[in-house]
Design a protein around this motif. Structure first.
Motif, PDB file in Angstrom:
ATOM      1  N   TYR A 147      74.648  63.878 -19.854  1.00 49.68           N
ATOM      2  CA  TYR A 147      73.419  64.559 -19.433  1.00 49.68           C
ATOM      3  C   TYR A 147      73.267  65.905 -20.160  1.00 49.68           C
ATOM      4  CZ  TYR A 147      71.000  68.071 -16.615  1.00 49.68           C
ATOM      5  OH  TYR A 147      70.217  69.122 -16.203  1.00 49.68           O
ATOM      6  N   TYR A 148      74.356  66.650 -20.282  1.00 48.48           N
ATOM      7  CA  TYR A 148      74.322  67.995 -20.856  1.00 48.48           C
ATOM      8  C   TYR A 148      73.976  67.964 -22.353  1.00 48.48           C
ATOM      9  CZ  TYR A 148      75.714  72.809 -21.812  1.00 48.48           C
ATOM     10  OH  TYR A 148      75.712  74.141 -22.190  1.00 48.48           O
ATOM     11  N   ALA A 150      72.621  65.248 -24.039  1.00 47.16           N
ATOM     12  CA  ALA A 150      71.558  64.309 -24.412  1.00 47.16           C
ATOM     13  C   ALA A 150      70.274  65.048 -24.781  1.00 47.16           C
ATOM     14  CB  ALA A 150      71.300  63.342 -23.270  1.00 47.16           C
ATOM     15  N   TYR A 151      69.514  64.464 -25.721  1.00 51.12           N
ATOM     16  CA  TYR A 151      68.233  65.051 -26.138  1.00 51.12           C
ATOM     17  C   TYR A 151      67.055  64.334 -25.479  1.00 51.12           C
ATOM     18  CZ  TYR A 151      70.919  67.457 -29.761  1.00 51.12           C
ATOM     19  OH  TYR A 151      71.822  68.253 -30.421  1.00 51.12           O
ATOM     20  N   THR A 153      64.762  62.835 -22.714  1.00 50.15           N
ATOM     21  CA  THR A 153      64.483  63.170 -21.308  1.00 50.15           C
ATOM     22  C   THR A 153      64.894  62.033 -20.379  1.00 50.15           C
ATOM     23  OG1 THR A 153      62.584  64.505 -21.996  1.00 50.15           O
ATOM     24  CG2 THR A 153      62.694  63.882 -19.674  1.00 50.15           C
ATOM     25  N   LYS A 156      68.629  61.920 -20.122  1.00 48.56           N
ATOM     26  CA  LYS A 156      69.100  63.035 -19.287  1.00 48.56           C
ATOM     27  C   LYS A 156      68.922  62.704 -17.814  1.00 48.56           C
ATOM     28  CE  LYS A 156      68.816  67.351 -21.923  1.00 48.56           C
ATOM     29  NZ  LYS A 156      70.068  67.901 -21.381  1.00 48.56           N
ATOM     30  N   ARG A 157      67.734  62.174 -17.479  1.00 49.30           N
ATOM     31  CA  ARG A 157      67.433  61.863 -16.089  1.00 49.30           C
ATOM     32  C   ARG A 157      68.387  60.805 -15.547  1.00 49.30           C
ATOM     33  NH1 ARG A 157      62.506  60.423 -16.677  1.00 49.30           N
ATOM     34  NH2 ARG A 157      61.599  62.489 -16.379  1.00 49.30           N
ATOM     35  N   SER A 159      71.347  59.931 -16.717  1.00 54.37           N
ATOM     36  CA  SER A 159      72.720  60.446 -16.681  1.00 54.37           C
ATOM     37  C   SER A 159      72.935  61.367 -15.494  1.00 54.37           C
ATOM     38  CB  SER A 159      73.038  61.196 -17.978  1.00 54.37           C
ATOM     39  OG  SER A 159      72.920  60.350 -19.086  1.00 54.37           O
ATOM     40  N   PHE A 160      71.930  62.200 -15.204  1.00 54.11           N
ATOM     41  CA  PHE A 160      72.059  63.150 -14.087  1.00 54.11           C
ATOM     42  C   PHE A 160      72.120  62.418 -12.755  1.00 54.11           C
ATOM     43  CE2 PHE A 160      70.268  65.922 -10.824  1.00 54.11           C
ATOM     44  CZ  PHE A 160      71.126  67.010 -10.937  1.00 54.11           C
TER      45      PHE A 160
END
Length: 249
Positions: A147-148, A150-151, A153, A156-157, A159-160
């Motif tokens: 998440y940290y 990743a480019y 969106t 990121k979502r 992974s978070f």
């Protein structure tokens, strides 16, 4: 010198293992021949050598059961069940052994959320819960790093959200692990070995008789005072029994 000590320990371990294997095979042969008393002696010799296994306790319990030794058969079935709690054959045989006991003791039904949590906690051992917590926390770290760095969106979502789910599961696994540890710590089962035992209301011979128990009955040990143990039955009744009449698992 240290190397010689290590070699000696290894040789001793191999020798003991070979001896225990031989004793186990001899015990099984005697059991199959119907010489249950001698089979028991072989199995007990293995235990004296420091060897413990569900199979060993199961065979020892079977030999006692064949001789109608109620308390020892239940005791060793219980020992086997502790090492292999999901073994159907052990569960089946211990049910037959329990049918030989005299005491018919009910149980206090557990209801509500606490009962559900207890059942869920007992699904796995403390070790499994602890290992699950370690695995999920590692997965959480990997997902959080994804998440940290990743480019995308979307990435990121995902992974978070996944990392937060793993963190939640980790917390639950840790909670269940500690709960299981506490349950196991409080669990002190024992088997009545005396053919008939007078359970007293207080830890002395002059006290009144609370009730009578017979061999093979399973109890929980709550406390110890000198030569007495305070016990609790599955129906909630408590009393004091002499140490010589009981054997802790």
């Amino acid at each position: 010198m240290k190397h010689l000590v290590y070699i000696f320990v290894i040789l001793l371990s191999v020798s003991t293992l070979a001896q225990n294997t031989s004793l186990f095979e001899q015990g099984n042969a005697l059991y199959n021949e119907g010489d249950f008393d001698q089979a028991i002696l072989k199995y007990e010799a293995i235990i004296e050598n420091g060897e413990h296994s569900a199979e060993l306790y199961f065979n020892l319990a079977n030999a006692h059961y064949k001789l109608n030794h109620i308390a020892p058969s239940i005791y060793y079935y219980e020992k086997a069940l502790k090492l292999a709690p999901n073994d159907k054959e052990i569960k089946n045989n211990i049910a037959f052994a329990r049918n030989m006991t005299i005491d018919a003791i009910g149980t206090v039904p557990e209801v509500g959320l606490s009962n559900y949590i207890k059942k869920l906690t007992n699904t796995f051992s403390f070790d499994i819960w602890a290992k699950a917590a370690v695995v999920f926390v590692c997965v959480f770290v990997v997902l959080f790093l994804t998440y940290y760095f990743a480019y995308s969106t979307t990435k990121k979502r995902l992974s978070f959200v996944s990392s937060m789910l793993c963190l939640g599961v980790t917390c639950l696994a840790v909670m269940f692990a500690f709960h299981k540890y506490n349950l196991d710590k409080k669990d002190k089962p024992a088997i009545i070995f005396a053919q008939e035992s007078q359970i007293k209301s207080e830890p002395n011979l002059r006290s009144t008789e609370a009730f009578i128990l017979h061999e093979g009955t399973k109890v929980q040990i709550l406390d110890t005072v000198n030569s007495w143990k305070k016990i609790k039955l599955s129906d909630g009744k408590t009393g004091w029994v002499l140490n010589q009449d009981i054997k802790a698992l």
